[in-house]
Design a protein around this motif. Structure first.
Motif, PDB file in Angstrom:
ATOM      1  N   LEU A 158      59.272   4.117  66.678  1.00 43.75           N
ATOM      2  CA  LEU A 158      58.419   5.286  66.458  1.00 43.75           C
ATOM      3  C   LEU A 158      58.066   5.441  64.985  1.00 43.75           C
ATOM      4  CD1 LEU A 158      57.163   7.990  67.500  1.00 43.75           C
ATOM      5  CD2 LEU A 158      59.379   9.037  66.980  1.00 43.75           C
ATOM      6  N   LEU A 159      59.053   5.299  64.121  1.00 43.30           N
ATOM      7  CA  LEU A 159      58.816   5.514  62.699  1.00 43.30           C
ATOM      8  C   LEU A 159      57.953   4.413  62.093  1.00 43.30           C
ATOM      9  CD1 LEU A 159      62.210   6.933  61.400  1.00 43.30           C
ATOM     10  CD2 LEU A 159      60.237   8.106  62.343  1.00 43.30           C
ATOM     11  N   LYS A 160      58.078   3.199  62.578  1.00 44.45           N
ATOM     12  CA  LYS A 160      57.229   2.118  62.072  1.00 44.45           C
ATOM     13  C   LYS A 160      55.753   2.407  62.334  1.00 44.45           C
ATOM     14  CE  LYS A 160      60.242  -1.932  61.964  1.00 44.45           C
ATOM     15  NZ  LYS A 160      60.478  -3.284  62.517  1.00 44.45           N
ATOM     16  N   LYS A 161      55.484   3.007  63.495  1.00 42.34           N
ATOM     17  CA  LYS A 161      54.097   3.332  63.825  1.00 42.34           C
ATOM     18  C   LYS A 161      53.540   4.407  62.903  1.00 42.34           C
ATOM     19  CE  LYS A 161      54.585   2.249  68.740  1.00 42.34           C
ATOM     20  NZ  LYS A 161      54.570   2.798  70.122  1.00 42.34           N
ATOM     21  N   ASN A 162      54.412   5.281  62.409  1.00 44.24           N
ATOM     22  CA  ASN A 162      53.961   6.405  61.592  1.00 44.24           C
ATOM     23  C   ASN A 162      53.969   6.121  60.099  1.00 44.24           C
ATOM     24  OD1 ASN A 162      53.515   8.066  63.781  1.00 44.24           O
ATOM     25  ND2 ASN A 162      55.610   8.843  63.800  1.00 44.24           N
ATOM     26  N   LEU A 163      54.524   4.969  59.690  1.00 39.36           N
ATOM     27  CA  LEU A 163      54.561   4.665  58.260  1.00 39.36           C
ATOM     28  C   LEU A 163      53.154   4.372  57.738  1.00 39.36           C
ATOM     29  CD1 LEU A 163      57.702   2.414  57.862  1.00 39.36           C
ATOM     30  CD2 LEU A 163      57.306   4.621  56.793  1.00 39.36           C
ATOM     31  N   PRO A 164      52.763   4.943  56.588  1.00 46.50           N
ATOM     32  CA  PRO A 164      51.452   4.654  56.004  1.00 46.50           C
ATOM     33  C   PRO A 164      51.457   3.289  55.322  1.00 46.50           C
ATOM     34  CG  PRO A 164      52.674   6.124  54.581  1.00 46.50           C
ATOM     35  CD  PRO A 164      53.514   5.938  55.811  1.00 46.50           C
ATOM     36  N   PRO A 165      50.261   2.684  55.067  1.00 47.80           N
ATOM     37  CA  PRO A 165      50.197   1.418  54.338  1.00 47.80           C
ATOM     38  C   PRO A 165      50.819   1.565  52.957  1.00 47.80           C
ATOM     39  CG  PRO A 165      48.083   1.948  55.328  1.00 47.80           C
ATOM     40  CD  PRO A 165      48.937   3.162  55.471  1.00 47.80           C
ATOM     41  N   VAL A 166      51.364   0.463  52.442  1.00 46.04           N
ATOM     42  CA  VAL A 166      52.077   0.511  51.171  1.00 46.04           C
ATOM     43  C   VAL A 166      51.168   0.886  50.017  1.00 46.04           C
ATOM     44  CG1 VAL A 166      53.333  -0.902  49.500  1.00 46.04           C
ATOM     45  CG2 VAL A 166      53.841  -1.082  51.924  1.00 46.04           C
ATOM     46  N   GLU A 167      49.898   0.480  50.062  1.00 43.60           N
ATOM     47  CA  GLU A 167      49.018   0.788  48.937  1.00 43.60           C
ATOM     48  C   GLU A 167      48.806   2.290  48.798  1.00 43.60           C
ATOM     49  OE1 GLU A 167      44.709   0.336  51.187  1.00 43.60           O
ATOM     50  OE2 GLU A 167      45.162  -0.819  49.403  1.00 43.60           O
TER      51      GLU A 167
END
Length: 584
Positions: A158-167
Motif C-alpha cells: 500500500l505504501l509503495k503505491k502512495n510514495l511520490p517520485p524521488v525528484e
C-alpha cells in the motif's frame, strides 16, 4: 444522552414536543491545539512521510514512484496515524488528546463505535481486521504492533503505491544536520504525516503478549494427581425455566423448544426496561421446610436460592444413590456458584435474626453440608456468568488433590425483584426482541433466565469400584482471566484460546476427537464472534479437519441463567450423551 423518551407523543401534531433524557455527564468541548503541535492536521490517505537516510545514499537520477524502500518506521507511522485519526473522528475529539497507552474504553469507545472504526482502518490500510480486535488490543500502541506484525506485506504494498517520485522529494533532503542525516522535521512531504511526538516511546520497552508467543514460551506443568484419574459425574438434578426437572428439560431441548415467555412475576409495563421477556422458574415460593428440619419462620426469611439449591442438591444425591444417612460424616465438598441476592430488599424493618444468615451466599452450600453432616469444604463462588463452572472446577481440584472423596457442585440464579432487568437493561445487554440468537446475525443481546443445577462428582476409579452409575466424565478443566481488555465486561479471544490449548495439552485431549462444543454464546454481536474465533484458532493448532464438531448454547432455549448458566450447559451435554442425540 441515554434513556430518552417522549412523554407526550401526541404533541408532535401541534408542532411541539417534550423530550426527557438522562445525561451521561460527559461534556465535549472543542479545545485549541497546544502550541507545540502543528496547527494543520493532514489526512493519512494522501501520502506518507519519507524515511530518514544518510545524504550519501541519495540518488541523483530520477526514479519512478515506489522505488524508495518502505521502512518499518514508515509503516508504524502510517498505521498509528490512521488509528489515531479515526478514533478521534469517531469520538469527536482532537487527535492530540489521545494517549497511545490508554485503553480505548477510557475514551468511551463502545462496541458500536469500535465496529465503525475498524471498518475505516481496514479500508485505509487495505487489511481485514476482525471487528472484535479492539477487545484484544485495547490501546493505540498494542493495536499498532498487532497490525504492523500481522499485515506487514499488505502495508508495504500500500505504501509503495502512495510514495511520490524521488525528484519531487529533493527539497526534503536539502537540509541536513551536522551528523549527515536529514532532520526528521524536513522529511515530511506536502500532504504527508507530521510526526508530532518524535521522541514518544524511544525509551520504553514494549512487549506484546500475543496468544501464540505466550503459549510457546510457557512450559505446561502437568500435575501428577491430574494425570491419575478423570472425574466421574454420578448424579445430577436441576430446574431451568418451565422445566421442573432435567427429564422435562431434555424434552424441551430435543424438540428445540424455547422456554422464554413474557414476564408475569412483576409488572414491567411502567418501567423503562428494554426486555420484558425471560425464562423464569415456576413456584419459587414453594418449599417443604420440615423435610430439612427447618422452621417455618426461618424458611420464610431464607433466600429462595438457598431453599431451591438445598432441594436440588438432595435430589442429585438421590439420583446418585447416596442421599440420607449414608452421607453422614463423609468428606464431601459443596461448591456453589451464585451471583448475589435481592430477596432481603423485600423485608420490612423488623426482621428476625434468621434473615441474617438466610440471605448470605456462604450459607447456600452450608445448608446441605449442615443438614447431612458433610465434612468437606463448603464454598460459594461468584465469578459472574462462569460461577457454576468455576465451582465445578474447584470441586475437581479438591478430588484430584484428595481433599475430598465426593463433591456436590453447581449453581443457582433466582431473581425476586426486577433489579437485574433494570441494571442489565441500562448496560445495553438485553435483547429487546426477547430471544437469544447465539452465533446468529440477528443477535441483539440476551434474555434473562433462571435455574439451579447440581452434579455429584467422584474420582473415576472410585466410582467404578463402588458400582456407581456414570453419566459422563470430566477429563480436565482450567480457569483464567481476560486481563486488560477494552472494558471490564469485554472478553479476550487471546485469553480464551490460551486456556483452551492449555487444557487440551495438559489433559491429552485432541480437538479432532471433540464432537460437540457447548459454548457460552450469549447472543451478542461482539462476544459470540470472539468466542467462535478463539475456538477456531485453538482447533486449527491441532487439525485442519472441518465440519465434524457441532457448536451451540443452551441459552437459545432457556436464556442466560447467569451464575447457573455453566452447569445448565454441562447438564445439556450429559443429557445429549445419554440420549445419543445432539439437540437442535
Amino acid at each position: 444522552f441515554r434513556s430518552i423518551f417522549f412523554p407526550v407523543p401526541e404533541a408532535c401534531e401541534l408542532g411541539n414536543q417534550i423530550i426527557v433524557a438522562q445525561s451521561d455527564g460527559v461534556v465535549r468541548q472543542k479545545q485549541p491545539l497546544p502550541s507545540r503541535f502543528e496547527p494543520e492536521k493532514q489526512s493519512v490517505s494522501e501520502s506518507v512521510s519519507l524515511p530518514a537516510q544518510p545524504v550519501s545514499q541519495q540518488k541523483t537520477n530520477k526514479r519512478q514512484r515506489g522505488d524508495v524502500g518502505v521502512t518499518d518506521q514508515m509503516i508504524e507511522d502510517y498505521v498509528r496515524t490512521v488509528i489515531r485519526e479515526n478514533i478521534a473522528a469517531a469520538l469527536k475529539m482532537e487527535e492530540t488528546f489521545i494517549q497511545d497507552d490508554r485503553s480505548f474504553s477510557e475514551y468511551g469507545l463502545d462496541s458500536i463505535l469500535s465496529v465503525n472504526v475498524i471498518k475505516l482502518i481496514n479500508k485505509q490500510c487495505n487489511i481485514t481486521l476482525q471487528t472484535t480486535v479492539l477487545f484484544d488490543y485495547n490501546n493505540v500502541n498494542q493495536l499498532v504492533r498487532h497490525i504492523t506484525q500481522a499485515y506487514k506485506p499488505a502495508l508495504i504494498s500500500l505504501l509503495k503505491k502512495n510514495l511520490p517520485p524521488v525528484e519531487d522529494q529533493k527539497d526534503a533532503w536539502e537540509e541536513v544536520n551536522h551528523t549527515g542525516y536529514a532532520t526528521e522535521q524536513n522529511l515530511t512531504h506536502d500532504g504527508g504525516i507530521q510526526r508530532r511526538q518524535k521522541d514518544q516511546g524511544k525509551d520504553a520497552i514494549q512487549v506484546e503478549r500475543s496468544a501464540e508467543r505466550v503459549y510457546e514460551k510457557e512450559t505446561v506443568q502437568i500435575k501428577t494427581f491430574m494425570q491419575q484419574d478423570s472425574i466421574a459425574i454420578i448424579g445430577m438434578s436441576g430446574r431451568f425455566g418451565k422445566a421442573n426437572s432435567i427429564h422435562e428439560l431434555w424434552k424441551y431441548l430435543a424438540n428445540g423448544t424455547e422456554l422464554v415467555e413474557e414476564v408475569t412475576r412483576w409488572d414491567l409495563s411502567g418501567k423503562n426496561i428494554s426486555c420484558k421477556y425471560g425464562s423464569l422458574l415456576e413456584h419459587i415460593d414453594q418449599f417443604d421446610p420440615l423435610f430439612f428440619n427447618i422452621s417455618g419462620l426461618e424458611a420464610t426469611y431464607m433466600d429462595p436460592q438457598q431453599r431451591i439449591f438445598l432441594e436440588e442438591a438432595w435430589k442429585a444425591l438421590e439420583d446418585a444413590g447416596y442421599a440420607g444417612s449414608g452421607m453422614d460424616g463423609r468428606l464431601c465438598g459443596v461448591y456453589v456458584g451464585w451471583g448475589g441476592s435481592d430477596y432481603e430488599s423485600l423485608f420490612g424493618d423488623q426482621v428476625p435474626p434468621q434473615a441474617f444468615w438466610g440471605n448470605a451466599g456462604s450459607v447456600i452450600p452450608a445448608r446441605i453440608a449442615y443438614y447431612l453432616n458433610l465434612q468437606g469444604p463448603a464454598v460459594a463462588v461468584d465469578t459472574a456468568c462462569s460461577s457454576s463452572l468455576v465451582a465445578i472446577h474447584l470441586a475437581c481440584q479438591s478430588l484430584w488433590s484428595n481433599e475430598t472423596e465426593m463433591a456436590l457442585a453447581g449453581g443457582v440464579c433466582i431473581q425476586t425483584t426486577p433489579k437485574f432487568y433494570e441494571n442489565a437493561g441500562r448496560a445495553g445487554m438485553l435483547s429487546p426482541t426477547g430471544h437469544c440468537y447465539t452465533f446468529d446475525d440477528r443477535a441483539d443481546g440476551f434474555v434473562p433466565g433462571e435455574g439451579v443445577g447440581v452434579v455429584v462428582l467422584k474420582r473415576l476409579r472410585d466410582a467404578i469400584a463402588d458400582g456407581d452409575h456414570i453419566y459422563g466424565i470430566i477429563r480436565g478443566s482450567g480457569i483464567n482471566q481476560d486481563g486488560t481488555t477494552n472494558g471490564i465486561t469485554a472478553p479476550s479471544a487471546i485469553s480464551q484460546e490460551r486456556l483452551e490449548r492449555h487444557v487440551y495439552d495438559t489433559f491429552g485431549i485432541h480437538p479432532e476427537q471433540i464432537q460437540m462444543v457447548e459454548a457460552h454464546g450469549t447472543g451478542t454481536k461482539l462476544g459470540d464472534p470472539i468466542e467462535y474465533g478463539a475456538l477456531t484458532r485453538a482447533f486449527r493448532h491441532y487439525t485442519d479437519k472441518k465440519g465434524y464438531c457441532a457448536i451451540g448454547s443452551i441459552k437459545t432455549n432457556i436464556g442466560h441463567a447467569a451464575a447457573a448458566a455453566g452447569v445448565a450447559g454441562l447438564i445439556k451435554i450429559l443429557l445429549a450423551m445419554k440420549h445419543r442425540q445432539i439437540p437442535p
